[in-house]
Design a protein around this motif. Structure first.
Motif, PDB file in Angstrom:
ATOM      1  N   LEU A  23       4.639  -3.971   3.227  1.00 32.49           N
ATOM      2  CA  LEU A  23       5.645  -3.050   2.703  1.00 32.49           C
ATOM      3  C   LEU A  23       7.012  -3.307   3.339  1.00 32.49           C
ATOM      4  CD1 LEU A  23       5.861  -0.563   0.780  1.00 32.49           C
ATOM      5  CD2 LEU A  23       5.602   0.862   2.812  1.00 32.49           C
ATOM      6  N   ARG A  24       7.032  -3.723   4.586  1.00 30.90           N
ATOM      7  CA  ARG A  24       8.281  -3.942   5.307  1.00 30.90           C
ATOM      8  C   ARG A  24       9.147  -4.984   4.611  1.00 30.90           C
ATOM      9  NH1 ARG A  24       7.499  -5.722  11.364  1.00 30.90           N
ATOM     10  NH2 ARG A  24       6.636  -3.602  11.412  1.00 30.90           N
ATOM     11  N   THR A  60       4.685   7.510  -0.814  1.00 31.49           N
ATOM     12  CA  THR A  60       4.663   6.452   0.177  1.00 31.49           C
ATOM     13  C   THR A  60       3.283   6.276   0.802  1.00 31.49           C
ATOM     14  OG1 THR A  60       5.645   5.678   2.240  1.00 31.49           O
ATOM     15  CG2 THR A  60       5.389   8.052   2.005  1.00 31.49           C
ATOM     16  N   GLU A  73      -0.507   1.064   5.373  1.00 30.72           N
ATOM     17  CA  GLU A  73      -0.228  -0.362   5.574  1.00 30.72           C
ATOM     18  C   GLU A  73       1.273  -0.551   5.549  1.00 30.72           C
ATOM     19  OE1 GLU A  73       0.586  -4.416   5.239  1.00 30.72           O
ATOM     20  OE2 GLU A  73       1.196  -2.960   3.732  1.00 30.72           O
ATOM     21  N   HIS A  74       1.836  -1.232   6.536  1.00 29.81           N
ATOM     22  CA  HIS A  74       3.288  -1.346   6.587  1.00 29.81           C
ATOM     23  C   HIS A  74       3.802  -2.771   6.704  1.00 29.81           C
ATOM     24  CE1 HIS A  74       2.206  -1.515  10.876  1.00 29.81           C
ATOM     25  NE2 HIS A  74       3.351  -2.150  11.057  1.00 29.81           N
ATOM     26  N   ARG A  75       2.956  -3.755   7.016  1.00 29.83           N
ATOM     27  CA  ARG A  75       3.444  -5.116   7.213  1.00 29.83           C
ATOM     28  C   ARG A  75       3.953  -5.723   5.913  1.00 29.83           C
ATOM     29  NH1 ARG A  75      -1.462  -7.881  10.306  1.00 29.83           N
ATOM     30  NH2 ARG A  75      -2.539  -6.620   8.729  1.00 29.83           N
ATOM     31  N   GLN A 100       3.066   4.125   3.595  1.00 29.87           N
ATOM     32  CA  GLN A 100       3.435   3.359   4.782  1.00 29.87           C
ATOM     33  C   GLN A 100       2.438   3.551   5.919  1.00 29.87           C
ATOM     34  OE1 GLN A 100       7.046   4.608   6.628  1.00 29.87           O
ATOM     35  NE2 GLN A 100       7.092   2.943   8.110  1.00 29.87           N
ATOM     36  N   TYR A 134      11.740   4.258   6.297  1.00 28.22           N
ATOM     37  CA  TYR A 134      10.890   4.906   5.302  1.00 28.22           C
ATOM     38  C   TYR A 134      10.653   6.373   5.670  1.00 28.22           C
ATOM     39  CZ  TYR A 134       9.860   0.162   3.853  1.00 28.22           C
ATOM     40  OH  TYR A 134       9.965  -1.120   3.422  1.00 28.22           O
TER      41      TYR A 134
END
Length: 245
Positions: A50-51, A41, A46-48, A43, A221
C-alpha cells in the motif's frame, strides 16, 4: 451522416443511461450509506504494498484525469489560440499521458495484487471491489492500448476530431454519435468501458473521491499509537504516584 440503430444505442442511449445511474446512484448512496462513504482503509492489515501502490495509483490517476479533461473537453481551436500547435500538443499529450498511465498501471497492479495475494486483505474484498478492480483495470489498459497502438507505434490518430466531439456532445445534450462510429475499435472499447465505470462509481469505494482532503497525497494514511509507547508513560506516572502516597 446516417447512424444505425446500434450506433444510436451505443453512443447516445448507453452513455446517457450510465450518466443517469451515476447521478441518481450518488444521491441514493449518500442518503442510504453515509457511513460507508469511504475507501475503507486496510492499512492495518498490510502496508508494504500500500505504501507504494496507493501514491502511484492516485498520482497517476489525477494526471490522467487532467489529461483527459484537456483532451476531451477543450477543443483544438482553444489550444491553438494560446499558441500550442497540433504537433506540440500531440507530442506532449502522448508522452505525458504515457508516463501518467505507467504510474497508474503500476500502482493499480500493486493494489490488485495486494487484494489477491494478501491473506489478510483478501477476506475484506466485497462485491463492489470485485466489480471495480476488473472494470477499472480494463478501462485503463484499453486506454493505454489505444494510445500505444495508434499514437506511439502507429501513424497517429487525432481523437480530438472524433472522440472529443462525441464526448462534448453528450455533456451539452447535443449527441453526435457519428463522431464515434468511425473511431478505431480500441477507442470505442475504451469509451464504453469508461461509461460502465461511471455507472458503477457510486456503488463502489470510488465515492471517496468526493471526500478526499486537499492534502491527500502528502498526509499519512492514519496516525496510530503503539501500545508499548502509550503504556510506558502511564507506568512511570503510576510509580511516581505510589511514591508520593
Amino acid at each position: 451522416m446516417n447512424v444505425s440503430a446500434t450506433g444510436l444505442l451505443l453512443w447516445v442511449a448507453f452513455p446517457f443511461a450510465c450518466l443517469a445511474v451515476f447521478s441518481a446512484g450518488h444521491v441514493w448512496r449518500y442518503r442510504r450509506d453515509q457511513f460507508g462513504w469511504t475507501s475503507r482503509t486496510s492499512q492495518l492489515l498490510e502496508h508494504r504494498w500500500l505504501r507504494w501502490g496507493s501514491p502511484l495509483f492516485h498520482l497517476g490517476t489525477f494526471l490522467v484525469i487532467a489529461g483527459h479533461a484537456v483532451g476531451l473537453a477543450v477543443p483544438a481551436s482553444w489550444t491553438e489560440a494560446v499558441g500550442i500547435g497540433e504537433h506540440a500538443y500531440h507530442t506532449m499529450a502522448v508522452w505525458a499521458g504515457s508516463l501518467a498511465g505507467a504510474a497508474m498501471v503500476a500502482g493499480l497492479g500493486m493494489l490488485c495484487a495486494r487484494r489477491l495475494l494478501s491473506p489478510r486483505v483478501r477476506p475484506g474484498t466485497d462485491l463492489g471491489d470485485k466489480v471495480l478492480f476488473p472494470l477499472l483495470s480494463a478501462t485503463v489498459l484499453l486506454g493505454i492500448g489505444a494510445t500505444a497502438t495508434h499514437n506511439v507505434f502507429g501513424g497517429g490518430y487525432d481523437y480530438r476530431e472524433t472522440v472529443s466531439v462525441w464526448f462534448r456532445g453528450i455533456f451539452t445534450f447535443q449527441p453526435q454519435p457519428e463522431a464515434m462510429t468511425g473511431a478505431p475499435l480500441l477507442f470505442q472499447a475504451h469509451a464504453l468501458s469508461a461509461c460502465l465505470l461511471f455507472a458503477a462509481w457510486p456503488f463502489t469505494r470510488l465515492v471517496h473521491v468526493w471526500s478526499a482532503p486537499v492534502g491527500y497525497l502528502v498526509r499519512p494514511y492514519l496516525v496510530y499509537r503503539r501500545r508499548a509507547t502509550a503504556a510506558r508513560p502511564a507506568a512511570r506516572g503510576g510509580a511516581r504516584s505510589g511514591r508520593a502516597v
